[in-house]
Design an enzyme around this catalytic site. Structure first.
Site, PDB file in Angstrom:
ATOM      1  N   GLU A 127     -27.843 -14.948 -19.089  1.00 41.58           N
ATOM      2  CA  GLU A 127     -27.171 -15.065 -20.397  1.00 41.58           C
ATOM      3  C   GLU A 127     -26.692 -16.498 -20.559  1.00 41.58           C
ATOM      4  O   GLU A 127     -26.636 -17.258 -19.576  1.00 41.58           O
ATOM      5  CB  GLU A 127     -25.979 -14.103 -20.451  1.00 41.58           C
ATOM      6  N   GLY A 131     -25.835 -17.579 -15.540  1.00 43.68           N
ATOM      7  CA  GLY A 131     -27.094 -18.027 -14.951  1.00 43.68           C
ATOM      8  C   GLY A 131     -27.026 -17.806 -13.453  1.00 43.68           C
ATOM      9  O   GLY A 131     -27.312 -16.712 -12.960  1.00 43.68           O
ATOM     10  N   ILE A 157     -35.743 -16.014 -21.091  1.00 45.43           N
ATOM     11  CA  ILE A 157     -36.432 -14.815 -20.596  1.00 45.43           C
ATOM     12  C   ILE A 157     -37.950 -15.026 -20.630  1.00 45.43           C
ATOM     13  O   ILE A 157     -38.571 -15.036 -21.701  1.00 45.43           O
ATOM     14  CB  ILE A 157     -36.017 -13.547 -21.393  1.00 45.43           C
ATOM     15  N   THR A 158     -38.509 -15.147 -19.429  1.00 44.89           N
ATOM     16  CA  THR A 158     -39.962 -15.334 -19.283  1.00 44.89           C
ATOM     17  C   THR A 158     -40.677 -14.098 -19.817  1.00 44.89           C
ATOM     18  O   THR A 158     -40.274 -12.970 -19.504  1.00 44.89           O
ATOM     19  CB  THR A 158     -40.309 -15.540 -17.786  1.00 44.89           C
ATOM     20  N   ASP A 240     -35.143 -10.326  -4.791  1.00 46.74           N
ATOM     21  CA  ASP A 240     -35.686 -10.480  -3.430  1.00 46.74           C
ATOM     22  C   ASP A 240     -37.216 -10.486  -3.473  1.00 46.74           C
ATOM     23  O   ASP A 240     -37.863 -11.226  -2.736  1.00 46.74           O
ATOM     24  CB  ASP A 240     -35.233  -9.318  -2.520  1.00 46.74           C
ATOM     25  N   GLN A 336     -47.842 -40.389  -6.907  1.00 46.27           N
ATOM     26  CA  GLN A 336     -47.755 -41.693  -6.233  1.00 46.27           C
ATOM     27  C   GLN A 336     -49.130 -42.139  -5.722  1.00 46.27           C
ATOM     28  O   GLN A 336     -49.517 -43.295  -5.898  1.00 46.27           O
ATOM     29  CB  GLN A 336     -46.753 -41.578  -5.065  1.00 46.27           C
ATOM     30  N   GLU A 363     -35.306 -18.044 -10.993  1.00 42.56           N
ATOM     31  CA  GLU A 363     -35.096 -16.989  -9.974  1.00 42.56           C
ATOM     32  C   GLU A 363     -34.144 -17.465  -8.864  1.00 42.56           C
ATOM     33  O   GLU A 363     -34.312 -17.130  -7.688  1.00 42.56           O
ATOM     34  CB  GLU A 363     -36.424 -16.477  -9.442  1.00 42.56           C
TER      35      GLU A 363
HETATM   36  N1  CAA Z   1     -29.833  -6.689  -2.259  1.00 43.54           N
HETATM   37  C1  CAA Z   1     -28.980  -5.662  -2.452  1.00 43.54           C
HETATM   38  N2  CAA Z   1     -27.668  -5.830  -2.752  1.00 43.54           N
HETATM   39  C2  CAA Z   1     -27.217  -7.100  -2.817  1.00 43.54           C
HETATM   40  C3  CAA Z   1     -28.048  -8.211  -2.623  1.00 43.54           C
HETATM   41  C4  CAA Z   1     -29.411  -7.964  -2.313  1.00 43.54           C
HETATM   42  N3  CAA Z   1     -30.272  -8.968  -2.114  1.00 43.54           N
HETATM   43  N4  CAA Z   1     -27.325  -9.337  -2.769  1.00 43.54           N
HETATM   44  C5  CAA Z   1     -26.071  -8.958  -3.037  1.00 43.54           C
HETATM   45  N5  CAA Z   1     -26.008  -7.602  -3.067  1.00 43.54           N
HETATM   46  C6  CAA Z   1     -24.814  -6.768  -3.284  1.00 43.54           C
HETATM   47  C7  CAA Z   1     -23.724  -7.115  -2.269  1.00 43.54           C
HETATM   48  O1  CAA Z   1     -23.902  -6.372  -1.091  1.00 43.54           O
HETATM   49  C8  CAA Z   1     -22.480  -6.707  -2.991  1.00 43.54           C
HETATM   50  O2  CAA Z   1     -22.334  -5.309  -2.903  1.00 43.54           O
HETATM   51  P1  CAA Z   1     -20.881  -4.535  -2.891  1.00 43.54           P
HETATM   52  O3  CAA Z   1     -20.443  -4.499  -4.309  1.00 43.54           O
HETATM   53  O4  CAA Z   1     -21.208  -3.184  -2.370  1.00 43.54           O
HETATM   54  O5  CAA Z   1     -19.992  -5.335  -1.999  1.00 43.54           O
HETATM   55  C9  CAA Z   1     -22.819  -7.047  -4.447  1.00 43.54           C
HETATM   56  O6  CAA Z   1     -24.249  -7.093  -4.551  1.00 43.54           O
HETATM   57  C10 CAA Z   1     -22.242  -8.387  -4.887  1.00 43.54           C
HETATM   58  O7  CAA Z   1     -22.719  -9.378  -3.977  1.00 43.54           O
HETATM   59  P2  CAA Z   1     -22.101 -10.838  -3.943  1.00 43.54           P
HETATM   60  O8  CAA Z   1     -20.609 -10.740  -3.782  1.00 43.54           O
HETATM   61  O9  CAA Z   1     -22.859 -11.625  -2.936  1.00 43.54           O
HETATM   62  O10 CAA Z   1     -22.404 -11.353  -5.433  1.00 43.54           O
HETATM   63  P3  CAA Z   1     -22.052 -12.711  -6.167  1.00 43.54           P
HETATM   64  O11 CAA Z   1     -21.525 -12.399  -7.515  1.00 43.54           O
HETATM   65  O12 CAA Z   1     -21.278 -13.610  -5.255  1.00 43.54           O
HETATM   66  O13 CAA Z   1     -23.537 -13.325  -6.447  1.00 43.54           O
HETATM   67  C11 CAA Z   1     -25.532 -14.585  -5.970  1.00 43.54           C
HETATM   68  C12 CAA Z   1     -24.431 -13.598  -5.475  1.00 43.54           C
HETATM   69  C13 CAA Z   1     -26.478 -14.669  -4.786  1.00 43.54           C
HETATM   70  C14 CAA Z   1     -24.989 -15.948  -6.314  1.00 43.54           C
HETATM   71  C15 CAA Z   1     -26.257 -13.950  -7.198  1.00 43.54           C
HETATM   72  O14 CAA Z   1     -25.437 -13.975  -8.350  1.00 43.54           O
HETATM   73  C16 CAA Z   1     -27.564 -14.655  -7.514  1.00 43.54           C
HETATM   74  O15 CAA Z   1     -28.602 -14.380  -6.913  1.00 43.54           O
HETATM   75  N6  CAA Z   1     -27.536 -15.589  -8.519  1.00 43.54           N
HETATM   76  C17 CAA Z   1     -28.757 -16.200  -9.001  1.00 43.54           C
HETATM   77  C18 CAA Z   1     -29.308 -15.378 -10.130  1.00 43.54           C
HETATM   78  C19 CAA Z   1     -30.771 -15.585 -10.348  1.00 43.54           C
HETATM   79  O16 CAA Z   1     -31.552 -15.729  -9.411  1.00 43.54           O
HETATM   80  N7  CAA Z   1     -31.164 -15.538 -11.606  1.00 43.54           N
HETATM   81  C20 CAA Z   1     -32.542 -15.639 -11.933  1.00 43.54           C
HETATM   82  C21 CAA Z   1     -32.784 -14.985 -13.240  1.00 43.54           C
HETATM   83  S1  CAA Z   1     -34.381 -14.322 -13.425  1.00 43.54           S
HETATM   84  C22 CAA Z   1     -35.446 -15.595 -13.685  1.00 43.54           C
HETATM   85  O17 CAA Z   1     -35.188 -16.746 -13.444  1.00 43.54           O
HETATM   86  C23 CAA Z   1     -36.758 -15.117 -14.139  1.00 43.54           C
HETATM   87  C24 CAA Z   1     -37.704 -16.123 -14.639  1.00 43.54           C
HETATM   88  O18 CAA Z   1     -37.540 -16.757 -15.653  1.00 43.54           O
HETATM   89  C25 CAA Z   1     -38.971 -16.318 -13.935  1.00 43.54           C
END
Ligand code: CAA
Length: 381
Positions: A127, A131, A157-158, A240, A336, A363
């Site tokens: 959003e 991000g 949004i791709t 993931d 280069q 991502e």
């Molecule tokens: N699998 C399962 N659960 C997970 C997880 C995973 N990989 N990672 C975290 N969780 C769970 C945690 O266990 C936790 O669970 P509980 O509530 O039970 O404790 C919960 O999620 C919250 O975890 P965090 O406290 O670690 O979360 P956070 O708010 O600190 O955020 C972050 C973690 C890694 C920074 C995450 O926000 C993140 O990955 N940010 C990046 C977002 C992103 O990649 N966006 C891409 C958008 S899509 C895109 O780009 C598509 C495109 O155009 C091609």
């Protein structure tokens, strides 16, 4: 990890390689110039089974695995990184959430269309104010009888303008932070769903990144994935897998950079001999070759873990981080090596340089990947 590919994995890779050479080489050049979505090539990929590589045969997919999927994405991205990300966003981000977390009825209803490409998928998490901090969702869904009423905006949004099915993350309980986020399957023909902007970007010009707006959009309750509040975990699990796809796309761009550099360095003469005879050039080529192979090994390791149903969070973040940085480094070195010509549109390395950059951003930025990796290693994972 078994380093030997199966016959099916090699077969999928070879089909993708042939299609990329015969069909995508021209598409890659054209879409960079015209910014037009490569609809015909995507439809052909659907017919070849390349849009549903890891979808089981019972839902009309190829019934292969994530190793085959990563190999396919690498091959497509060597010739057209736009096609690579369109396929990756469709498969990893659009169809996997339904395959991995959907009910039997949701899978039956949506996966067959997605496996063939009759409906493309997109993933609406980002959003304007959410991000890297994906938990800061503002898009609101309020239950009214048996439908959710959705209002809000998503960014970057791709496949947004082309998708038939959108995995949409919404806040159903704003006072509960990430535990108040839910995931909905939305048919994009639903009234109230609108594409409000398409970004002008530095690269991957054939792949459209759109702003989506939802105004009193009604989504049936039966389209909720898992249960209310499970959305954030669904998003993280999906990413993931998505990061494996982007790692593979990045390897494709890096390989294209190396292949172009090898050719040019052996043809181009300076001081009376091919520039490939200079150690300064040889070392660049050597570093590119090492890093590309290392990136592929990390990516296949992550894919193998995912196929085995084992946690792959650390390895998919490692693969995405390393492959993206390899793509950027390889493309930079390729420009280069090409010298002044590398800075012109006459040579494809100029495009590779622009296309590579986004792999360090979408991502999850490289900084976010380091955050994910460090939190895993600190926990002894
Ligand atoms: N699998 C399962 N659960 C997970 C997880 C995973 N990989 N990672 C975290 N969780 C769970 C945690 O266990 C936790 O669970 P509980 O509530 O039970 O404790 C919960 O999620 C919250 O975890 P965090 O406290 O670690 O979360 P956070 O708010 O600190 O955020 C972050 C973690 C890694 C920074 C995450 O926000 C993140 O990955 N940010 C990046 C977002 C992103 O990649 N966006 C891409 C958008 S899509 C895109 O780009 C598509 C495109 O155009 C091609």
């Amino acid at each position: 990890m078994d380093l030997e590919l199966t016959e099916a994995q090699r077969g999928a890779r070879d089909i993708a390689r042939r299609f990329a050479r015969e069909r995508l080489e021209r598409v890659g050049v054209e879409v960079d110039r015209t910014h037009v979505f490569p609809a015909a090539a995507i439809a052909e990929l659907g017919k070849l089974g390349m849009l549903g590589v890891f979808i089981p045969e019972e839902y009309g997919g190829a019934g292969l695995d994530n190793v085959a999927y990563a190999l396919v994405l690498e091959e497509l991205s060597v010739e057209c990184a736009s096609t690579g990300v369109i396929v990756s966003a469709h498969a990893s981000l659009g169809s996997w959430p339904i395959l991995g977390t959907g009910s039997a009825e949701q899978k039956r209803r949506y996966l067959p269309k997605m496996a063939t490409g009759e409906a493309l998928g997109c993933f609406a998490l980002t959003e304007p104010q959410a991000g890297s901090d994906a938990a800061g969702q503002k898009t609101r869904a309020v239950l009214d009888g048996d439908t959710y009423v959705v209002n809000g905006t998503k960014n970057f949004i791709t496949n947004g303008p082309e998708a038939g099915i959108c995995i949409l993350f919404v806040m159903t309980a704003p006072d509960q932070g990430h535990q108040g986020i839910s995931a909905l399957i939305v048919e994009t023909a639903t009234p109230g769903f609108a594409v409000t902007r398409i970004e002008e970007k530095m690269g991957i010009n054939g792949s459209h990144s759109a702003q989506l707006a939802f105004t009193d959009m009604r989504v049936p309750r039966e389209n909720l994935l898992m249960k209310e509040g499970d959305g954030f975990k669904i998003a993280m699990k999906t990413l993931d897998g998505g990061r494996i796809g982007i790692a593979a796309q990045a390897i494709g761009i890096a390989r294209a950079s190396l292949e172009a550099s090898l050719k040019y360095a052996q043809e181009r003469k300076a001081f009376g001999r091919p520039i490939a005879s200079n150690q300064a050039i040889q070392w660049k080529l050597a570093d590119m070759a090492v890093e590309i192979d290392a990136a592929r090994l990390l990516t296949l390791q992550a894919a193998t873990l995912k196929d085995a149903g084992r946690p792959c969070t650390k390895y998919s973040a490692m693969a995405k981080l390393f492959a993206a940085e390899t793509a950027m480094k390889s493309a930079t070195e390729a420009v280069q090596i090409h010298g002044g010509y590398g800075y012109t549109k006459e040579f494809k390395v100029e495009r590779y340089f622009r296309d590579a950059k986004i792999t360090e951003i979408y991502e999850g930025t490289s900084e976010i990947q380091r955050l994910v990796i460090s939190s895993q290693v600190l926990r002894g994972q």
